[in-house]
Design a protein around this motif. Structure first.
Motif, PDB file in Angstrom:
ATOM      1  N   LEU A 119      -0.880   4.076  13.492  1.00 24.87           N
ATOM      2  CA  LEU A 119      -1.168   2.675  13.809  1.00 24.87           C
ATOM      3  C   LEU A 119      -0.962   1.758  12.607  1.00 24.87           C
ATOM      4  CD1 LEU A 119      -4.371   2.926  16.043  1.00 24.87           C
ATOM      5  CD2 LEU A 119      -2.000   2.599  16.760  1.00 24.87           C
ATOM      6  N   GLU A 120      -1.209   2.296  11.433  1.00 26.99           N
ATOM      7  CA  GLU A 120      -1.141   1.475  10.240  1.00 26.99           C
ATOM      8  C   GLU A 120      -0.016   1.959   9.320  1.00 26.99           C
ATOM      9  OE1 GLU A 120      -5.755  -0.067   9.822  1.00 26.99           O
ATOM     10  OE2 GLU A 120      -5.012   1.478   8.463  1.00 26.99           O
ATOM     11  N   GLU A 121       0.725   0.984   8.768  1.00 28.49           N
ATOM     12  CA  GLU A 121       1.814   1.260   7.834  1.00 28.49           C
ATOM     13  C   GLU A 121       1.491   0.600   6.497  1.00 28.49           C
ATOM     14  OE1 GLU A 121       6.561   0.131   7.273  1.00 28.49           O
ATOM     15  OE2 GLU A 121       5.429  -0.509   9.051  1.00 28.49           O
ATOM     16  N   VAL A 122       1.841   1.245   5.413  1.00 23.93           N
ATOM     17  CA  VAL A 122       1.554   0.738   4.067  1.00 23.93           C
ATOM     18  C   VAL A 122       2.863   0.307   3.403  1.00 23.93           C
ATOM     19  CG1 VAL A 122       0.629   1.270   1.789  1.00 23.93           C
ATOM     20  CG2 VAL A 122      -0.484   2.186   3.831  1.00 23.93           C
ATOM     21  N   VAL A 123       2.902  -0.964   3.015  1.00 20.32           N
ATOM     22  CA  VAL A 123       4.061  -1.510   2.294  1.00 20.32           C
ATOM     23  C   VAL A 123       3.671  -1.643   0.826  1.00 20.32           C
ATOM     24  CG1 VAL A 123       5.660  -3.444   2.046  1.00 20.32           C
ATOM     25  CG2 VAL A 123       4.857  -2.763   4.323  1.00 20.32           C
ATOM     26  N   ARG A 124       4.360  -0.925  -0.028  1.00 18.58           N
ATOM     27  CA  ARG A 124       4.058  -0.947  -1.454  1.00 18.58           C
ATOM     28  C   ARG A 124       4.844  -2.060  -2.150  1.00 18.58           C
ATOM     29  NH1 ARG A 124       1.633   3.909  -3.114  1.00 18.58           N
ATOM     30  NH2 ARG A 124       1.523   5.489  -1.444  1.00 18.58           N
ATOM     31  N   ILE A 125       4.169  -2.756  -3.056  1.00 16.70           N
ATOM     32  CA  ILE A 125       4.765  -3.893  -3.766  1.00 16.70           C
ATOM     33  C   ILE A 125       4.475  -3.726  -5.249  1.00 16.70           C
ATOM     34  CG2 ILE A 125       4.800  -6.407  -4.024  1.00 16.70           C
ATOM     35  CD1 ILE A 125       3.605  -6.498  -1.150  1.00 16.70           C
ATOM     36  N   ASP A 126       5.518  -3.842  -6.059  1.00 16.41           N
ATOM     37  CA  ASP A 126       5.352  -3.705  -7.504  1.00 16.41           C
ATOM     38  C   ASP A 126       4.463  -4.824  -8.036  1.00 16.41           C
ATOM     39  OD1 ASP A 126       5.665  -3.174 -10.263  1.00 16.41           O
ATOM     40  OD2 ASP A 126       7.659  -2.352  -9.895  1.00 16.41           O
ATOM     41  N   VAL A 128       0.144  -3.617   1.021  1.00 13.49           N
ATOM     42  CA  VAL A 128      -0.286  -4.364   2.203  1.00 13.49           C
ATOM     43  C   VAL A 128      -0.318  -3.394   3.371  1.00 13.49           C
ATOM     44  CG1 VAL A 128       0.254  -6.248   3.785  1.00 13.49           C
ATOM     45  CG2 VAL A 128       0.716  -6.499   1.330  1.00 13.49           C
ATOM     46  N   VAL A 129      -1.452  -3.322   4.057  1.00 10.75           N
ATOM     47  CA  VAL A 129      -1.599  -2.445   5.213  1.00 10.75           C
ATOM     48  C   VAL A 129      -1.267  -3.247   6.471  1.00 10.75           C
ATOM     49  CG1 VAL A 129      -3.172  -0.983   6.523  1.00 10.75           C
ATOM     50  CG2 VAL A 129      -3.368  -1.098   4.026  1.00 10.75           C
ATOM     51  N   LEU A 130      -0.274  -2.756   7.210  1.00  6.66           N
ATOM     52  CA  LEU A 130       0.153  -3.406   8.456  1.00  6.66           C
ATOM     53  C   LEU A 130      -0.355  -2.597   9.637  1.00  6.66           C
ATOM     54  CD1 LEU A 130       3.886  -4.174   7.549  1.00  6.66           C
ATOM     55  CD2 LEU A 130       1.908  -5.637   7.214  1.00  6.66           C
ATOM     56  N   ARG A 131      -1.021  -3.252  10.574  1.00  6.74           N
ATOM     57  CA  ARG A 131      -1.459  -2.617  11.816  1.00  6.74           C
ATOM     58  C   ARG A 131      -0.625  -3.198  12.950  1.00  6.74           C
ATOM     59  NH1 ARG A 131      -7.671  -2.733  12.747  1.00  6.74           N
ATOM     60  NH2 ARG A 131      -7.487  -1.305  10.961  1.00  6.74           N
ATOM     61  N   LEU A 132       0.247  -2.366  13.476  1.00  9.91           N
ATOM     62  CA  LEU A 132       1.170  -2.793  14.516  1.00  9.91           C
ATOM     63  C   LEU A 132       2.004  -3.985  14.044  1.00  9.91           C
ATOM     64  CD1 LEU A 132      -1.136  -2.431  17.658  1.00  9.91           C
ATOM     65  CD2 LEU A 132       0.497  -0.769  16.726  1.00  9.91           C
ATOM     66  N   GLY A 133       2.415  -3.936  12.763  1.00 13.45           N
ATOM     67  CA  GLY A 133       3.282  -4.964  12.208  1.00 13.45           C
ATOM     68  C   GLY A 133       2.582  -6.186  11.661  1.00 13.45           C
ATOM     69  N   GLU A 134       1.242  -6.260  11.798  1.00 11.97           N
ATOM     70  CA  GLU A 134       0.501  -7.431  11.341  1.00 11.97           C
ATOM     71  C   GLU A 134      -0.353  -7.053  10.129  1.00 11.97           C
ATOM     72  OE1 GLU A 134      -0.594 -11.408  11.274  1.00 11.97           O
ATOM     73  OE2 GLU A 134       0.935 -10.378  12.481  1.00 11.97           O
ATOM     74  N   PRO A 135      -0.265  -7.811   9.005  1.00 10.98           N
ATOM     75  CA  PRO A 135      -1.074  -7.496   7.822  1.00 10.98           C
ATOM     76  C   PRO A 135      -2.569  -7.607   8.129  1.00 10.98           C
ATOM     77  CG  PRO A 135       0.697  -9.016   7.278  1.00 10.98           C
ATOM     78  CD  PRO A 135       0.653  -8.933   8.775  1.00 10.98           C
ATOM     79  N   ILE A 191      -5.202  14.229   8.308  1.00  7.19           N
ATOM     80  CA  ILE A 191      -5.971  13.949   7.096  1.00  7.19           C
ATOM     81  C   ILE A 191      -5.046  13.458   5.984  1.00  7.19           C
ATOM     82  CG2 ILE A 191      -7.339  14.997   5.256  1.00  7.19           C
ATOM     83  CD1 ILE A 191      -8.554  16.830   7.401  1.00  7.19           C
ATOM     84  N   PHE A 192      -3.948  14.201   5.771  1.00  3.67           N
ATOM     85  CA  PHE A 192      -3.039  13.810   4.696  1.00  3.67           C
ATOM     86  C   PHE A 192      -2.321  12.495   5.019  1.00  3.67           C
ATOM     87  CE2 PHE A 192      -3.317  18.359   3.539  1.00  3.67           C
ATOM     88  CZ  PHE A 192      -3.659  18.215   2.197  1.00  3.67           C
ATOM     89  N   SER A 193      -2.061  12.239   6.297  1.00  8.11           N
ATOM     90  CA  SER A 193      -1.432  10.969   6.674  1.00  8.11           C
ATOM     91  C   SER A 193      -2.381   9.801   6.485  1.00  8.11           C
ATOM     92  CB  SER A 193      -0.954  11.032   8.124  1.00  8.11           C
ATOM     93  OG  SER A 193       0.004  12.039   8.299  1.00  8.11           O
ATOM     94  N   SER A 194      -3.676  10.091   6.533  1.00 10.22           N
ATOM     95  CA  SER A 194      -4.672   9.030   6.373  1.00 10.22           C
ATOM     96  C   SER A 194      -4.887   8.657   4.916  1.00 10.22           C
ATOM     97  CB  SER A 194      -6.010   9.471   6.988  1.00 10.22           C
ATOM     98  OG  SER A 194      -5.859   9.802   8.351  1.00 10.22           O
ATOM     99  N   ILE A 195      -4.524   9.526   4.007  1.00 12.32           N
ATOM    100  CA  ILE A 195      -4.769   9.299   2.581  1.00 12.32           C
ATOM    101  C   ILE A 195      -3.550   8.638   1.945  1.00 12.32           C
ATOM    102  CG2 ILE A 195      -5.240  10.387   0.360  1.00 12.32           C
ATOM    103  CD1 ILE A 195      -6.691  12.605   1.881  1.00 12.32           C
ATOM    104  N   VAL A 196      -3.787   7.541   1.258  1.00  9.75           N
ATOM    105  CA  VAL A 196      -2.742   6.819   0.530  1.00  9.75           C
ATOM    106  C   VAL A 196      -3.212   6.624  -0.904  1.00  9.75           C
ATOM    107  CG1 VAL A 196      -1.398   4.687   0.354  1.00  9.75           C
ATOM    108  CG2 VAL A 196      -1.976   5.623   2.611  1.00  9.75           C
ATOM    109  N   VAL A 197      -2.367   6.950  -1.862  1.00  5.97           N
ATOM    110  CA  VAL A 197      -2.677   6.760  -3.281  1.00  5.97           C
ATOM    111  C   VAL A 197      -1.899   5.561  -3.798  1.00  5.97           C
ATOM    112  CG1 VAL A 197      -2.644   7.781  -5.583  1.00  5.97           C
ATOM    113  CG2 VAL A 197      -3.107   9.222  -3.580  1.00  5.97           C
ATOM    114  N   VAL A 198      -2.623   4.553  -4.237  1.00  3.15           N
ATOM    115  CA  VAL A 198      -2.018   3.330  -4.770  1.00  3.15           C
ATOM    116  C   VAL A 198      -2.237   3.312  -6.280  1.00  3.15           C
ATOM    117  CG1 VAL A 198      -1.977   0.813  -4.707  1.00  3.15           C
ATOM    118  CG2 VAL A 198      -2.444   2.115  -2.613  1.00  3.15           C
ATOM    119  N   PRO A 199      -1.179   3.421  -7.105  1.00 10.71           N
ATOM    120  CA  PRO A 199      -1.345   3.395  -8.561  1.00 10.71           C
ATOM    121  C   PRO A 199      -1.651   1.991  -9.080  1.00 10.71           C
ATOM    122  CG  PRO A 199       0.970   3.528  -8.007  1.00 10.71           C
ATOM    123  CD  PRO A 199       0.220   3.634  -6.702  1.00 10.71           C
ATOM    124  N   GLU A 200      -2.024   1.911 -10.352  1.00 10.32           N
ATOM    125  CA  GLU A 200      -2.358   0.621 -10.955  1.00 10.32           C
ATOM    126  C   GLU A 200      -1.160  -0.329 -10.979  1.00 10.32           C
ATOM    127  OE1 GLU A 200      -5.093  -0.582 -11.989  1.00 10.32           O
ATOM    128  OE2 GLU A 200      -6.483   1.094 -12.151  1.00 10.32           O
TER     129      GLU A 200
END
Length: 283
Positions: A72-79, A38-45, A24-33
Motif C-alpha cells: 500500500l505504501e511506497e517510499v521515495v528516497r530523496i538526497d 516521502v511515504v506514498l500511500r496509493l500515490g498520495e504523500p 516483515i522485511f517489506s515493512s522495514i525501511v532504513v533511511v540514512p542520514e
C-alpha cells in the motif's frame, strides 16, 4: 495423519513463514542520514521521514529504521545533501555585443520533498527542469552586463541576481538554490584580439578626453591667476609710482642680462653713471 498430509502441512507452514518474513522485511525501511524519504500511500504523500530542517541537530533528524505498510505504501528516497547542477557551455551576447562562451553551475538542495514529489517526481527530474531555467536566467542577466564588468567585482552582483532568479523558480519544485557560479566566460576563438584592440582604443580615447580637460582647466587657472596678478600690480602701481619704476626696471634687467640668448651672445658695456642702471644705485 499420512506422510503426504504431514509434508503438505510442513509446506504450508514454511510458505506462511516465508510470507511472514517477506511482509516483515517489506515493512522495514532504513533511511540514512544523507537521505530524506516521502511515504506514498496509493500515490498520495502521507508523511516525510528525516526531512531537511535547518538548525536541527544531526542526531535528531529522524533517520534510521522506519515501518511502512507493504504493497500500500511506497517510499521515495530523496538526497538530503547539496546537489550540483552543471550547465552545458552556452554562447551569451553581452550588452556591448560581445559573444561569450559561458560555463556555469549551480548548487541546490531539496527543502520541500512533498512538493518535489508532486511536481517533479524525482531529484533527477528536478535537475532536468532547473537546467533550462538556469540557462535562461543566465542569458538574461549577462545580456544586461558588459564584457568588461564580468572581469571586475561587479560580476559578483550579477551572479547574485542569477541565483535569486533561479531560486524563485526552483521553489516551485521544492528546491532551494544555494549558489551559482561561472566557471569560464571567454570570447570565442579569434575574437580576443579584436576585443583587446577595441578596449585599448576606448581607454586611449578616454585618456585623450581627460588630458584635454586638464589642459582646459590649466588655461583657465593660469588666465585667472594672471588677471588677479595684473589687478594687484595695477593697484600697487597706482599707490606707489616709485615701485612701478623699480618693477619695470627689474623686468628690463631680467630680459637683458639674465638670458644671454636675447642679445645674441654680444657683450654690453655701460658706464656706472648710465641712466639705465640708476636702480642699482638706489636713486
Amino acid at each position: 495423519m499420512t506422510v503426504v498430509q504431514t509434508l503438505r502441512g510442513n509446506k504450508l507452514a514454511l510458505g506462511a513463514a516465508v510470507a511472514a518474513l517477506f511482509v516483515i522485511f517489506s515493512s522495514i525501511v532504513v533511511v540514512p542520514e544523507s537521505q530524506q524519504a516521502v511515504v506514498l500511500r496509493l500515490g498520495e504523500p502521507v508523511r516525510v521521514i528525516n526531512r531537511f530542517r535547518p538548525g536541527v541537530d544531526f542526531g535528531r533528524t529522524g533517520a534510521g529504521v522506519v515501518l511502512r505498510v507493504p504493497l500500500l505504501e511506497e517510499v521515495v528516497r530523496i538526497d538530503k545533501r547539496v546537489l550540483s547542477l552543471e550547465m552545458d557551455s552556452q554562447q551569451v551576447i553581452s550588452s556591448d555585443q560581445r559573444r561569450l562562451e559561458v560555463d556555469a553551475y549551480a548548487r541546490y538542495r531539496i527543502i520541500d520533498p512533498v512538493k518535489m514529489v508532486r511536481t517533479a517526481g524525482s531529484v533527477e527530474r528536478v535537475g532536468d527542469q532547473l537546467q533550462p531555467i538556469l540557462t535562461s536566467v543566465l542569458r538574461q542577466e549577462l545580456g544586461s552586463n558588459t564584457f568588461a564588468s564580468l572581469l571586475t567585482p561587479e560580476r559578483g552582483e550579477a551572479m547574485a541576481h542569477i541565483r535569486e532568479g533561479l531560486d524563485r523558480q526552483a521553489r516551485d519544485y521544492g528546491a532551494q538554490v544555494i549558489d551559482v557560479r561561472i566557471k569560464k566566460a571567454d570570447l570565442p576563438p579569434g575574437a580576443l584580439e579584436s576585443a583587446f584592440a577595441q578596449m585599448r582604443a576606448a581607454r586611449e580615447q578616454e585618456a585623450t578626453t581627460i588630458r584635454a580637460q586638464g589642459q582646459k582647466n590649466a588655461y583657465l587657472i593660469t588666465a585667472d591667476a594672471e588677471a588677479r596678478a595684473a589687478r594687484i600690480y595695477a593697484d600697487s602701481f597706482g599707490k606707489d609710482p616709485g615701485f612701478y619704476d623699480f618693477y619695470r626696471a627689474m623686468k628690463s634687467y631680467d630680459a637683458t642680462f639674465a638670458n644671454p640668448e636675447t642679445r645674441g651672445g654680444s657683450t654690453i658695456i655701460l658706464s656706472p653713471q648710465n641712466e639705465y642702471l640708476k636702480q642699482f644705485k638706489g636713486n
